[in-house]
Design an enzyme around this catalytic site. Structure first.
Site, mmCIF file in Angstrom:
data_model
loop_
_atom_site.group_PDB
_atom_site.id
_atom_site.type_symbol
_atom_site.label_atom_id
_atom_site.label_comp_id
_atom_site.label_asym_id
_atom_site.label_seq_id
_atom_site.Cartn_x
_atom_site.Cartn_y
_atom_site.Cartn_z
ATOM 1 N N HIS A 122 4.366 -1.622 -5.809
ATOM 2 C CA HIS A 122 3.786 -2.717 -6.592
ATOM 3 C C HIS A 122 2.288 -2.501 -6.704
ATOM 4 O O HIS A 122 1.714 -1.641 -6.035
ATOM 5 C CB HIS A 122 4.090 -4.070 -5.944
ATOM 6 C CG HIS A 122 3.791 -4.131 -4.476
ATOM 7 N ND1 HIS A 122 4.677 -3.678 -3.523
ATOM 8 C CD2 HIS A 122 2.710 -4.579 -3.793
ATOM 9 C CE1 HIS A 122 4.164 -3.854 -2.316
ATOM 10 N NE2 HIS A 122 2.962 -4.389 -2.452
ATOM 11 N N ASP A 180 4.680 -2.220 0.865
ATOM 12 C CA ASP A 180 4.636 -2.901 2.152
ATOM 13 C C ASP A 180 5.650 -2.229 3.067
ATOM 14 O O ASP A 180 6.706 -1.776 2.613
ATOM 15 C CB ASP A 180 4.981 -4.377 2.002
ATOM 16 C CG ASP A 180 4.055 -5.096 1.032
ATOM 17 O OD1 ASP A 180 2.838 -4.837 1.084
ATOM 18 O OD2 ASP A 180 4.544 -5.901 0.219
ATOM 19 N N HIS A 209 -3.478 -6.678 6.479
ATOM 20 C CA HIS A 209 -2.691 -7.516 7.393
ATOM 21 C C HIS A 209 -2.681 -6.905 8.795
ATOM 22 O O HIS A 209 -1.666 -6.933 9.497
ATOM 23 C CB HIS A 209 -1.256 -7.729 6.903
ATOM 24 C CG HIS A 209 -1.147 -8.303 5.527
ATOM 25 N ND1 HIS A 209 -1.949 -9.336 5.088
ATOM 26 C CD2 HIS A 209 -0.332 -7.999 4.485
ATOM 27 C CE1 HIS A 209 -1.623 -9.636 3.844
ATOM 28 N NE2 HIS A 209 -0.665 -8.842 3.447
ATOM 29 N N HIS A 264 3.887 -7.466 8.278
ATOM 30 C CA HIS A 264 4.076 -6.168 7.633
ATOM 31 C C HIS A 264 2.716 -5.532 7.373
ATOM 32 O O HIS A 264 1.681 -6.193 7.442
ATOM 33 C CB HIS A 264 4.835 -6.306 6.308
ATOM 34 C CG HIS A 264 4.045 -6.975 5.223
ATOM 35 N ND1 HIS A 264 3.925 -8.349 5.131
ATOM 36 C CD2 HIS A 264 3.314 -6.476 4.182
ATOM 37 C CE1 HIS A 264 3.165 -8.662 4.086
ATOM 38 N NE2 HIS A 264 2.787 -7.535 3.498
ATOM 39 N N HIS A 283 0.424 -3.847 4.465
ATOM 40 C CA HIS A 283 0.237 -3.677 3.018
ATOM 41 C C HIS A 283 -0.595 -2.413 2.846
ATOM 42 O O HIS A 283 -1.757 -2.356 3.243
ATOM 43 C CB HIS A 283 -0.480 -4.891 2.439
ATOM 44 C CG HIS A 283 -0.778 -4.789 0.972
ATOM 45 N ND1 HIS A 283 0.203 -4.804 0.018
ATOM 46 C CD2 HIS A 283 -1.957 -4.674 0.302
ATOM 47 C CE1 HIS A 283 -0.352 -4.705 -1.186
ATOM 48 N NE2 HIS A 283 -1.656 -4.620 -1.034
#
Length: 418
Positions: free
Chosen positions: A259, A272, A317, A356, A358
């Site tokens: 994405h 991810d 993250h 997760h 990214h």
């Protein structure tokens, strides 16, 4: 979810068609999404963004969070020139890095819209970017303007690639993505006195030079470079032996569909990954550098590693970051872990559905498609939409074993390709 095996797709011959595999047509977010659609350009809109005949386009690399931004000590600059904003240093660095926009761009726009940074009044602190944003409050305006610039930049690149694939001329007017993004934003806020009439990019360039001492020869670029840069970018992929997967060698994680960095639009630069996609509060695992390079810690929850070649990877993250600015790392060096607590994972705000990593791919500060990129033996096919998890379209192809690996299935990391 059912995962089907498929054979690797043949690569298209045209670099523009190759790049079009990464153009956005929609999709549903699995873990991370800004919630805004891609910015769509049209011939009519671009007709309103013509550069004056005497003007030169801005240098893309000074617009993006590339080498210049990585060498810029934002905290020290604010301490010396804008002490009232020093406590905003991490917020500015984090979101500039997330959208990969040079923080100098943001500071320049602030000066143009609300005056000198040294002693901002109450109005300037509440609306530092003036009419460039309809949001209220310092933090909200900063993120909104960075988001607008990013959407316009990559929307322009997408439009150019579509035009080139249709064999239409691009770049001949000298307008590039950085110039289109800034010119469009400044003209949206044209009621602000700083950009009334004339050449708003000229005013921007003068302010940038005054604030940072950048020579005009570096800030601007010849018009005839624009088309050449587009063609080169359309065929970009990192060297096949440069990168590995961003988790420990010998372990298997589960990546989701490719994405854009924001979860919508273009290019499909990101995926991810998590060891087991747990709930908040569960155990999390080590994130490692996918390649050798220099570390830039963008915030408590975001790190970038840049290779001397200009290729870079972004890690978001995060928690327990154990590297520092300027540190040289090799592939498989531990950077930290992905966060198990939502407030840690979103240390400067944002959204996420669970623990997760990214992970994003960049070149010279620009997000680039993962299409055809190799991580160890695996070459990625990005699919046809954001978060496309259908294994007929999105998969990791093991070039050594001839096997196809689908989204949300454990993917073993053997290290760098030999």
């Amino acid at each position: 979810m059912q995962h089907k095996r498929s054979r690797a797709l043949a690569s298209p011959r045209s670099p523009f068609l190759f790049a079009l595999l990464a153009l956005a047509v929609g999709g549903t977010a699995n873990a991370h999404d800004d919630g805004l659609p891609a910015f769509r350009y049209s011939a009519e809109l671009l007709g309103q963004l013509q550069l004056p005949s005497v003007a030169l386009p801005l240098n893309d690399e000074l617009f993006l969070y590339g080498r210049d931004a990585e060498a810029f000590d934002l905290e020290a600059y604010l301490a010396l020139n804008a002490p009232a904003l020093r406590d905003k240093s991490e917020y500015l660095e984090h979101w500039s890095g997330y959208y990969s926009i040079n923080p100098k761009v943001l500071l320049t726009l602030m000066v143009m819209q609300s005056g000198p940074l040294g002693a901002p009044d109450e109005r300037a602190l509440a609306a530092p970017l003036g009419r460039l944003s309809a949001k209220r409050g310092f933090d909200a305006q900063v993120r909104d303007v960075l988001q607008q610039l990013s959407r316009r930049y990559y929307g322009f690149e997408e439009y150019q690639l579509r035009q080139a694939a249709a064999r239409k001329a691009v770049g001949e007017d000298g307008l590039n993505a950085a110039s289109a993004a800034l010119l469009g934003l400044l003209r949206e806020g044209a009621k602000a006195s700083a950009v009334q009439g004339g050449n708003p990019l000229g005013a921007y360039a003068q302010t940038f030079q005054r604030l940072f001492g950048t020579p005009a020869a570096e800030l601007l670029q010849p018009r005839n470079r624009v088309a050449r840069q587009l063609q080169a970018k359309a065929a970009l992929a990192p060297p096949s032996n440069l990168m590995q997967l961003p988790w420990r060698q010998g372990y298997s994680w589960q990546p989701n569909g490719a994405h854009s960095n924001t979860g919508s639009g273009y290019p499909y630069s990101s995926f991810d990954a998590s060891y087991d996609w747990p709930r908040w509060g569960s155990a999390t695992y080590s994130v490692v550098a996918a390649h050798a390079g220099t570390v830039r810690v963008l915030s408590r929850c975001q790190v970038r590693v840049t290779h001397p070649s200009g290729w870079a990877t972004n890690y978001y993250h995060m928690d327990q970051i154990q590297v520092s600015n300027g540190q040289q790392v090799s592939a498989d060096t531990k950077l930290g872990v992905y966060a198990s607590n939502i407030n840690t994972a979103l240390c400067e705000g944002g959204s996420s559905t669970g623990p997760h990593l990214h992970f994003s791919l960049l070149y010279n500060g620009a997000f680039v498609s993962l299409q055809g990129a190799s991580f160890g033996p695996y070459r990625i096919n990005v699919g046809t939409s954001n978060y496309d998890n259908d294994c007929r379209r999105y998969y990791f192809y093991n070039q050594s074993a001839g096997t196809t690996h689908c989204a949300f299935r454990p993917l073993y990391n053997p290290g760098l390709a030999l």
